[in-house]
Write an enzyme that holds these catalytic residues in place. Sequence first.
Site, mmCIF file in Angstrom:
data_model
loop_
_atom_site.group_PDB
_atom_site.id
_atom_site.type_symbol
_atom_site.label_atom_id
_atom_site.label_comp_id
_atom_site.label_asym_id
_atom_site.label_seq_id
_atom_site.Cartn_x
_atom_site.Cartn_y
_atom_site.Cartn_z
ATOM 1 N N LEU A 33 70.011 -5.663 -33.054
ATOM 2 C CA LEU A 33 69.524 -6.539 -34.126
ATOM 3 C C LEU A 33 68.653 -5.788 -35.127
ATOM 4 O O LEU A 33 67.865 -4.920 -34.762
ATOM 5 C CB LEU A 33 68.737 -7.710 -33.528
ATOM 6 C CG LEU A 33 69.496 -8.594 -32.530
ATOM 7 C CD1 LEU A 33 68.638 -9.788 -32.121
ATOM 8 C CD2 LEU A 33 70.837 -9.073 -33.085
ATOM 9 N N HIS A 37 69.989 -9.615 -39.127
ATOM 10 C CA HIS A 37 70.056 -10.629 -38.066
ATOM 11 C C HIS A 37 68.784 -11.472 -38.068
ATOM 12 O O HIS A 37 68.837 -12.693 -37.878
ATOM 13 C CB HIS A 37 70.199 -9.962 -36.697
ATOM 14 C CG HIS A 37 71.403 -9.100 -36.521
ATOM 15 N ND1 HIS A 37 71.325 -7.737 -36.463
ATOM 16 C CD2 HIS A 37 72.716 -9.401 -36.384
ATOM 17 C CE1 HIS A 37 72.531 -7.219 -36.282
ATOM 18 N NE2 HIS A 37 73.398 -8.212 -36.243
HETATM 19 P P1 AMP Z 1 77.039 -8.469 -35.920
HETATM 20 O O1 AMP Z 1 75.991 -8.326 -34.879
HETATM 21 O O2 AMP Z 1 77.249 -7.234 -36.740
HETATM 22 O O3 AMP Z 1 78.293 -9.093 -35.419
HETATM 23 O O4 AMP Z 1 76.439 -9.498 -36.963
HETATM 24 C C1 AMP Z 1 75.989 -10.769 -36.551
HETATM 25 C C2 AMP Z 1 75.736 -11.597 -37.770
HETATM 26 O O5 AMP Z 1 74.740 -10.972 -38.583
HETATM 27 C C3 AMP Z 1 76.990 -11.748 -38.661
HETATM 28 O O6 AMP Z 1 77.069 -13.076 -39.110
HETATM 29 C C4 AMP Z 1 76.708 -10.794 -39.771
HETATM 30 O O7 AMP Z 1 77.342 -11.154 -40.981
HETATM 31 C C5 AMP Z 1 75.206 -10.889 -39.899
HETATM 32 N N1 AMP Z 1 74.692 -9.701 -40.591
HETATM 33 C C6 AMP Z 1 74.949 -8.408 -40.283
HETATM 34 N N2 AMP Z 1 74.359 -7.583 -41.176
HETATM 35 C C7 AMP Z 1 73.728 -8.377 -42.076
HETATM 36 C C8 AMP Z 1 72.959 -8.127 -43.255
HETATM 37 N N3 AMP Z 1 72.716 -6.895 -43.698
HETATM 38 N N4 AMP Z 1 72.477 -9.198 -43.928
HETATM 39 C C9 AMP Z 1 72.726 -10.462 -43.482
HETATM 40 N N5 AMP Z 1 73.436 -10.756 -42.396
HETATM 41 C C10 AMP Z 1 73.940 -9.737 -41.697
#
Ligand code: AMP
Length: 280
Positions: A33, A37
């Site tokens: 995270l 996140h």
């Molecule tokens: P992940 O752990 O990469 O699967 O991401 C989990 C959630 O966090 C997903 O909905 C992503 O789109 C969101 N997320 C990842 N990076 C960012 C970011 N830089 N800004 C906003 N949300 C993010």
Amino acid sequence: MQIIRTVSELRRWSREQRASGKIIGLVPTMGALHAGHASLIRAAHKECNAVAVSIFVNPTQFGPNEDFSRYPRTFDADCALAEKEGAEVIFAPGVEEIYPAGAATFVEVEGLSDRLDGASRPGHFRGVATVVAKLLIAADPDRAYFGQKDAAQVAVLRRMVADLRLGTEIVVCPIVRDTDGLALSSRNVYLSTAERQQALVLSRSIRTVESLYAQGERNSAKLLAAVKEVFSTEPEIRIDYIEIVDWATLLPVETAMPGTLFAVAAVVGSTRLIDNTVLR
Ligand code: AMP
């Protein structure tokens, strides 16, 4: 904060929250995270009074030559961050809890799943849709929080939730960036110092499109030509896709308009990065 490992416990928690009149928020993640996140968890905490964060590195959304085994895993730090941002529950199941032996049921969002990231990562969105469907069925949240960072994923999941008539509202939160403009990603840790510098071309391309659009340029071909020029300054980067599409269908549009999605994916060194903007 409570750590839950099984679907039945998660379901029990959710039912208890609902019975006591609470609004349930779910933030699905793969862990590692970061502040992106955190912004999702914070938004959930603001709008809901029972927030669960799931941490599950979902094997079915990784291709055979992708980074599943080396994906960063930082569970203790993740728990601390989630708790600080107001999560009440961490749902951290093992693979066999989500995919019991012999599991043969998958969710396929046809068409959308083959576009943008789905075109270069066959099976990726089938894995994403399947795991998110399982999470939504188990937690039955009022709202589930996703980042615009994964814009194609949002399109796939909105379609899935509408098609399966799931009762969850999909909330999309803005992209959180580092001070240099790079969109935060758990995969940024793979970048060397030189690659990180090269990677800034993605956010530069975003700003180029935003400023041309603000100046009145609506022609997709012209916007894409300007972006290619920006990318030509970093010849070592391999472009995966550069597209201007309707955010709901992910199909290319000739004329950009409010709500149109500009999205890029590129491989820097051996790390695939994505970025996008929704034109306003
Ligand atoms: P992940 O752990 O990469 O699967 O991401 C989990 C959630 O966090 C997903 O909905 C992503 O789109 C969101 N997320 C990842 N990076 C960012 C970011 N830089 N800004 C906003 N949300 C993010």
